[in-house]
Design a protein around this motif. Structure first.
Motif, PDB file in Angstrom:
ATOM      1  N   ASP A  70       0.800  -1.225   0.000  1.00  0.00           N
ATOM      2  CA  ASP A  70       0.000   0.000   0.000  1.00  0.00           C
ATOM      3  C   ASP A  70       0.831   1.273   0.000  1.00  0.00           C
ATOM      4  O   ASP A  70       0.362   2.321  -0.427  1.00  0.00           O
ATOM      5  N   GLY A  71       2.088   1.237   0.436  1.00  0.00           N
ATOM      6  CA  GLY A  71       2.889   2.445   0.577  1.00  0.00           C
ATOM      7  C   GLY A  71       3.436   2.975  -0.748  1.00  0.00           C
ATOM      8  O   GLY A  71       3.544   2.260  -1.745  1.00  0.00           O
ATOM      9  N   PHE A  72       3.799   4.263  -0.740  1.00  0.00           N
ATOM     10  CA  PHE A  72       4.339   4.904  -1.946  1.00  0.00           C
ATOM     11  C   PHE A  72       5.689   4.308  -2.325  1.00  0.00           C
ATOM     12  O   PHE A  72       5.953   4.052  -3.499  1.00  0.00           O
ATOM     13  N   PHE A  73       6.535   4.085  -1.339  1.00  0.00           N
ATOM     14  CA  PHE A  73       7.886   3.573  -1.609  1.00  0.00           C
ATOM     15  C   PHE A  73       7.828   2.195  -2.258  1.00  0.00           C
ATOM     16  O   PHE A  73       8.542   1.921  -3.218  1.00  0.00           O
ATOM     17  N   VAL A  74       6.978   1.339  -1.740  1.00  0.00           N
ATOM     18  CA  VAL A  74       6.838   0.000  -2.313  1.00  0.00           C
ATOM     19  C   VAL A  74       6.233   0.085  -3.713  1.00  0.00           C
ATOM     20  O   VAL A  74       6.610  -0.654  -4.614  1.00  0.00           O
ATOM     21  N   GLY A  75       5.291   1.014  -3.908  1.00  0.00           N
ATOM     22  CA  GLY A  75       4.723   1.229  -5.241  1.00  0.00           C
ATOM     23  C   GLY A  75       5.784   1.683  -6.239  1.00  0.00           C
ATOM     24  O   GLY A  75       5.789   1.249  -7.394  1.00  0.00           O
ATOM     25  N   PHE A  76       6.683   2.544  -5.770  1.00  0.00           N
ATOM     26  CA  PHE A  76       7.770   3.008  -6.620  1.00  0.00           C
ATOM     27  C   PHE A  76       8.695   1.853  -6.993  1.00  0.00           C
ATOM     28  O   PHE A  76       9.122   1.727  -8.141  1.00  0.00           O
ATOM     29  N   ILE A  77       9.000   0.990  -6.016  1.00  0.00           N
ATOM     30  CA  ILE A  77       9.840  -0.180  -6.294  1.00  0.00           C
ATOM     31  C   ILE A  77       9.130  -1.125  -7.258  1.00  0.00           C
ATOM     32  O   ILE A  77       9.747  -1.654  -8.192  1.00  0.00           O
ATOM     33  N   LEU A  78       7.830  -1.323  -7.058  1.00  0.00           N
ATOM     34  CA  LEU A  78       7.057  -2.184  -7.948  1.00  0.00           C
ATOM     35  C   LEU A  78       7.052  -1.621  -9.369  1.00  0.00           C
ATOM     36  O   LEU A  78       7.179  -2.369 -10.341  1.00  0.00           O
ATOM     37  N   TRP A  79       6.933  -0.302  -9.506  1.00  0.00           N
ATOM     38  CA  TRP A  79       6.997   0.336 -10.820  1.00  0.00           C
ATOM     39  C   TRP A  79       8.366   0.107 -11.456  1.00  0.00           C
ATOM     40  O   TRP A  79       8.467  -0.193 -12.644  1.00  0.00           O
ATOM     41  N   GLY A  80       9.425   0.203 -10.668  1.00  0.00           N
ATOM     42  CA  GLY A  80      10.772  -0.062 -11.187  1.00  0.00           C
ATOM     43  C   GLY A  80      10.944  -1.504 -11.639  1.00  0.00           C
ATOM     44  O   GLY A  80      11.561  -1.772 -12.670  1.00  0.00           O
ATOM     45  N   VAL A  81      10.383  -2.424 -10.870  1.00  0.00           N
ATOM     46  CA  VAL A  81      10.465  -3.843 -11.242  1.00  0.00           C
ATOM     47  C   VAL A  81       9.704  -4.088 -12.544  1.00  0.00           C
ATOM     48  O   VAL A  81      10.188  -4.804 -13.435  1.00  0.00           O
ATOM     49  N   LEU A  82       8.509  -3.509 -12.670  1.00  0.00           N
ATOM     50  CA  LEU A  82       7.737  -3.671 -13.906  1.00  0.00           C
ATOM     51  C   LEU A  82       8.458  -3.045 -15.100  1.00  0.00           C
ATOM     52  O   LEU A  82       8.425  -3.584 -16.208  1.00  0.00           O
ATOM     53  N   THR A  83       9.129  -1.920 -14.874  1.00  0.00           N
ATOM     54  CA  THR A  83       9.897  -1.291 -15.943  1.00  0.00           C
ATOM     55  C   THR A  83      11.077  -2.167 -16.350  1.00  0.00           C
ATOM     56  O   THR A  83      11.351  -2.344 -17.541  1.00  0.00           O
ATOM     57  N   ALA A  84      11.770  -2.739 -15.368  1.00  0.00           N
ATOM     58  CA  ALA A  84      12.896  -3.644 -15.674  1.00  0.00           C
ATOM     59  C   ALA A  84      12.399  -4.870 -16.431  1.00  0.00           C
ATOM     60  O   ALA A  84      13.036  -5.309 -17.398  1.00  0.00           O
ATOM     61  N   LEU A  85      11.261  -5.420 -16.015  1.00  0.00           N
ATOM     62  CA  LEU A  85      10.701  -6.578 -16.705  1.00  0.00           C
ATOM     63  C   LEU A  85      10.316  -6.215 -18.137  1.00  0.00           C
ATOM     64  O   LEU A  85      10.604  -6.967 -19.075  1.00  0.00           O
ATOM     65  N   ALA A  86       9.696  -5.055 -18.320  1.00  0.00           N
ATOM     66  CA  ALA A  86       9.310  -4.618 -19.669  1.00  0.00           C
ATOM     67  C   ALA A  86      10.547  -4.441 -20.544  1.00  0.00           C
ATOM     68  O   ALA A  86      10.568  -4.883 -21.699  1.00  0.00           O
ATOM     69  N   TYR A  87      11.593  -3.807 -20.002  1.00  0.00           N
ATOM     70  CA  TYR A  87      12.800  -3.614 -20.800  1.00  0.00           C
ATOM     71  C   TYR A  87      13.456  -4.947 -21.128  1.00  0.00           C
ATOM     72  O   TYR A  87      13.957  -5.136 -22.238  1.00  0.00           O
ATOM     73  N   HIS A  88      13.441  -5.870 -20.170  1.00  0.00           N
ATOM     74  CA  HIS A  88      14.065  -7.160 -20.422  1.00  0.00           C
ATOM     75  C   HIS A  88      13.320  -7.915 -21.523  1.00  0.00           C
ATOM     76  O   HIS A  88      13.941  -8.552 -22.376  1.00  0.00           O
ATOM     77  N   ILE A  89      12.014  -7.831 -21.518  1.00  0.00           N
ATOM     78  CA  ILE A  89      11.234  -8.493 -22.570  1.00  0.00           C
ATOM     79  C   ILE A  89      11.486  -7.829 -23.920  1.00  0.00           C
ATOM     80  O   ILE A  89      11.731  -8.507 -24.924  1.00  0.00           O
TER      81      ILE A  89
END
Length: 132
Positions: A70-89
């Motif tokens: 629920d927190g902003f910091f974790v959301g930011f990390i989740l966004w970074g992970v999704l961005t890394a996954l998108a770039y890797h694909i």
């Protein structure tokens, strides 16, 4: 040093060990970032699988995971992970296309790297909308 009657001299070439002064081509940067995004995705996958396991264990586990995410910091990390996954694909698809014999020249390789960056930016923005 002598080889079969011929003298071989060692060339004195300049050695640049300061990596900050070396300008990498865009295709090299793309390839390096593909590897980095793979490592990020690997470690993030372990954490995300643990969160999934916790959320499926019980109602209390699910509520605990919701609280964590629920927190902003974790959301930011989740966004970074999704961005890394998108770039890797996207980078992986780029490499597969190159393995098929397309975009192997310097100019087309640089263009395909720039396209991969552009597609990743769009996917990153979409991931940001999804997370927030």
């Amino acid at each position: 040093m002598e080889l079969v009657g011929k003298t071989v001299t060692k060339k004195q070439r300049p050695v640049n060990l300061d990596l900050r002064t070396i300008r990498q081509p865009v295709a090299a940067i793309s390839s390096i970032l593909h590897r980095v995004s793979g490592v990020i995705t690997l470690f993030a996958l372990a954490i995300l699988l643990w969160l999934l396991s916790e959320s499926l264990s019980s109602e209390q586990g699910f509520n605990a995971v919701v609280e964590i995410l629920d927190g902003f910091f974790v959301g930011f990390i989740l966004w970074g992970v999704l961005t890394a996954l998108a770039y890797h694909i996207v980078g992986g698809i780029r490499h597969l296309i190159m393995d098929l014999g397309y975009c192997e020249e310097i100019e087309s390789g640089a263009l395909s790297a720039k396209v991969a960056f552009g597609v990743t930016i769009v996917l990153s923005l979409l991931a940001g909308v999804l997370v927030w």
